[in-house]
Design an enzyme around this catalytic site. Sequence first.
Site, short mmCIF file in Angstrom:
data_model
loop_
_atom_site.label_atom_id
_atom_site.label_comp_id
_atom_site.label_asym_id
_atom_site.label_seq_id
_atom_site.Cartn_x
_atom_site.Cartn_y
_atom_site.Cartn_z
N ASP A 34 48.61 40.97 43.99
CA ASP A 34 49.85 40.73 43.25
C ASP A 34 49.62 40.97 41.77
O ASP A 34 50.46 41.51 41.07
CB ASP A 34 50.28 39.27 43.39
CG ASP A 34 51.02 39.05 44.68
OD1 ASP A 34 50.94 39.93 45.56
OD2 ASP A 34 51.65 37.98 44.81
N TYR A 37 49.55 44.56 40.94
CA TYR A 37 50.91 45.07 41.06
C TYR A 37 51.75 44.66 39.84
O TYR A 37 52.45 45.48 39.24
CB TYR A 37 51.54 44.54 42.35
CG TYR A 37 53.00 44.86 42.52
CD1 TYR A 37 53.40 46.09 43.04
CD2 TYR A 37 53.98 43.94 42.16
CE1 TYR A 37 54.75 46.38 43.19
CE2 TYR A 37 55.33 44.23 42.30
CZ TYR A 37 55.70 45.45 42.82
OH TYR A 37 57.04 45.74 42.97
N GLU A 114 58.16 23.36 40.34
CA GLU A 114 57.97 23.34 41.80
C GLU A 114 56.84 24.29 42.18
O GLU A 114 56.56 25.23 41.44
CB GLU A 114 59.21 23.90 42.52
CG GLU A 114 60.49 23.32 42.13
CD GLU A 114 61.66 24.20 42.63
OE1 GLU A 114 61.44 25.07 43.49
OE2 GLU A 114 62.76 23.99 42.13
N LYS A 116 55.33 27.50 43.86
CA LYS A 116 55.86 28.81 44.27
C LYS A 116 55.22 29.12 45.61
O LYS A 116 53.99 29.21 45.71
CB LYS A 116 55.48 29.86 43.24
CG LYS A 116 56.04 31.23 43.57
CD LYS A 116 55.75 32.20 42.43
CE LYS A 116 56.43 33.53 42.63
NZ LYS A 116 56.26 34.12 43.95
N ASP A 118 54.17 31.22 48.82
CA ASP A 118 53.85 32.62 49.07
C ASP A 118 54.24 32.98 50.49
O ASP A 118 53.41 33.06 51.39
CB ASP A 118 52.35 32.85 48.85
CG ASP A 118 52.02 34.32 48.83
OD1 ASP A 118 52.96 35.14 48.70
OD2 ASP A 118 50.83 34.66 48.95
N TYR A 229 64.52 25.41 48.79
CA TYR A 229 64.44 24.91 47.43
C TYR A 229 65.60 25.32 46.53
O TYR A 229 65.75 24.80 45.45
CB TYR A 229 63.14 25.37 46.77
CG TYR A 229 62.92 26.88 46.90
CD1 TYR A 229 61.93 27.35 47.74
CD2 TYR A 229 63.71 27.79 46.23
CE1 TYR A 229 61.74 28.71 47.89
CE2 TYR A 229 63.53 29.15 46.37
CZ TYR A 229 62.54 29.60 47.21
OH TYR A 229 62.35 30.94 47.38
N LYS A 319 52.02 32.38 37.64
CA LYS A 319 51.19 32.72 38.80
C LYS A 319 49.73 32.38 38.56
O LYS A 319 49.20 32.64 37.47
CB LYS A 319 51.32 34.22 39.10
CG LYS A 319 52.70 34.58 39.62
CD LYS A 319 52.58 35.46 40.82
CE LYS A 319 53.63 36.52 40.85
NZ LYS A 319 53.24 37.65 41.68
N CYS A 413 34.55 68.67 45.53
CA CYS A 413 34.42 67.71 46.62
C CYS A 413 32.94 67.45 46.88
O CYS A 413 32.17 68.40 47.05
CB CYS A 413 35.08 68.27 47.88
SG CYS A 413 34.75 67.30 49.34
N CYS A 416 32.08 69.03 50.72
CA CYS A 416 32.08 70.45 51.07
C CYS A 416 31.97 71.35 49.85
O CYS A 416 31.87 72.57 49.99
CB CYS A 416 33.33 70.79 51.90
SG CYS A 416 34.85 70.69 50.94
N CYS A 431 40.46 67.11 47.56
CA CYS A 431 39.72 68.25 48.08
C CYS A 431 40.74 69.03 48.91
O CYS A 431 41.28 68.52 49.87
CB CYS A 431 38.57 67.77 48.97
SG CYS A 431 37.94 69.09 50.02
N CYS A 436 37.41 70.37 55.51
CA CYS A 436 36.30 69.57 54.98
C CYS A 436 35.89 68.56 56.05
O CYS A 436 36.72 67.81 56.55
CB CYS A 436 36.76 68.86 53.70
SG CYS A 436 35.60 67.66 53.06
#
Length: 676
Positions: A34, A37, A114, A116, A118, A229, A319, A413, A416, A431, A436
């Site tokens: 998270d 993100y 409160e 949170k 998940d 909630y 968080k 690569c 290869c 690649c 490959c």
Amino acid sequence: MANPEPEKRMAELREMIAHHDELYYRQADPEISDRAYDELKQELADLETENPLLALMDSPTQKVGDDRSEGFQSYQHRERMMSLDNTYSGDEMREFIARLERELERTDLTFFVEPKIDGLAVSVTYERGKLVRAVTRGNGSDGDDITANARTIRDLPLELNADGEAPIPDVVEIRGEIFMTNEEFQRINAEREGQGLELYKNPRNLAAGTVKQLDASIVAQRKLEIVLYGRGYTEPVEALPQTQQQFFAWVKAWGLPTVKNHWAAESGDDVLAAIAELDELRHDLAYPTDGAVVKLDSIGLQRTVGATSKAPRWAMAYKFEAERAETLLKNITIQVGRTGALTPVAELEPVQLAGTTVSRATLHNRDEIARKDIRVGDTVLVEKAGEIIPAVVQVNLEKRKPECVPFEYPTACPVCGTDAIQLEGEVAVRCPNSECPVQVRRRVIHFASRACLDIEGLGEAMVNQLVDKDWVKRIPDLYYLKRDNLLSLGKNVGKSTDNLLAAIEASKTSELWRFIHGLGIPHVGAASSKDLARVFGSLRALADATMENYVKDKESVISGIGATMGEAITGFFAEGHNAQMIDDLLAVGVNPEAPNADGEGTQFAGQTFVLTGTLPSLTRNEAAEMIEAAGGKVSGSVSKKTTYVVAGESAGSKLAKAEKLGVEVIDEAALKDLLA
Ligand code: IVH
């Protein structure tokens, strides 16, 4: 640091966020934490602030994610379900409080803190005290109707308790979170392990996957739980309480499950103290908790401050950090994936993190290494959240040794030797050699794996041998394997060879979605493959599809499959060797079972139905099954190609769209007549 190419980076960020949204919301199978993100989203939001002309109206920073999936009736929330702004910093939390004090011109505000939870956001509606509906958040406006599944949750009463202190509104949408305990998660995984099935990654993913099960009897076998909630639409409006605190008391008095711990706070210090207390006890709570939500207590004042396009301005989530640890980056190696993507991997001095020893972590891609200036020999910060692959998040520059030089990303690569390329608009360096050996190996392993064709006896070790011997260079080669060749792989392998050949032969008529998933098209997972199988009905139709089949008038045609996936699929088949693969698979007699093939019926062949509203006697699933058994297709969205819209009670926007496009609308009785 100013970004020299904001436009390019913003496009990249939008692409990455869309990819992770798909994994998190639709496939319930995220690959980054998270925190990682949230950082992508924050970076995009910052770039949009710095470059307002480049900010797109439909940027992911302006929207809530979308969890809707094929197979569920869409339902419009009477009041939108919003997302929450979030922070990882105490100072930002204080700033949030200071902002509200400034805006409201008072310093006597009360906040409600409160946990949170998940899990997965849900809205349950009670009308005159009776449970009538449970709907996922969806895109905030419309969600998936999961009433049948929610009814299997033992703690969710079918009727509100009228004897308590709290008045019962005529209509009330109550928001909450469906989750699964760690204990139940482990019980189910132990059972699956015994059955040789793939394991779920974490409780949230399993809860999300369970809520989106089309078969409610499977849901009933897994213990989902719920806490409530928040308030949504309420009728009459006078039936609303004055404060969040009072609303909590009402929810409890109605007999609904609530969280036990919450705090009233009157200052930034109070709020942060409550958060610290929660952090201490969260590992012992009955539900998974990934942070705290701080809300302005007065509902009247909540109204005054209002909301942005995606989140209320009166609430903020804090968080908790995923676990992080410092360690030495010993080396950077390059892994070649089945799509040819070269992924840099950090080889670490082993370190204890979130209960496991971590010695490797992903570095995501070339640009990430450059942006974070990660060098071999650096001391780095590694993060691991839940079951997510550990990632290097930062370098400790104070510990950088002078001999550490910037990492030189390979231009070829490592397997290869082919010159690597970076496609326009893509972050991955690839690649381009589809032959490959590592790519071939990984593609074939994926194709044969349990999640795809599930070919028994064709595990990693066997695939490696087949590729090493040059017998398999592409997936279709599996179907040309020679018994004599296989027998040369060992002594006394007659029986296992025959079993393997039989399993490969049998795979030719596997379900269509398994083939689609097995092709390894970027972005296309199992859930999307099922959607695609239902819509296209054959490999040929999927391979021949154009962008028009995915996006029309900027709207996605197939519910849940957007432009990113459409581009990935059409781009995949635009590559000659992939198109050739389909020809070759069909030529060897691959004949997948289409989703509606089992019903033999052809009565509705070529016809597409869209279901909307509540039908008087059939569940949405029953109606869809009947249509599919008669050879018809069921789609999630109305277009000009829709043959019929079957509408029931409280049909929403789909009915309106049908009327606008002049698509014929029928009711359940008419559907039954057509079938008879
Ligand atoms: S309040 C309109 N309270 O977190 C206010 N949300 O990251 C939004 N969540 O979509 C909801 N626990 O699914 C609220 N105690 C809590 C929550 C909570 C979990 C979820 C909710 C929301 C998401 C935002």
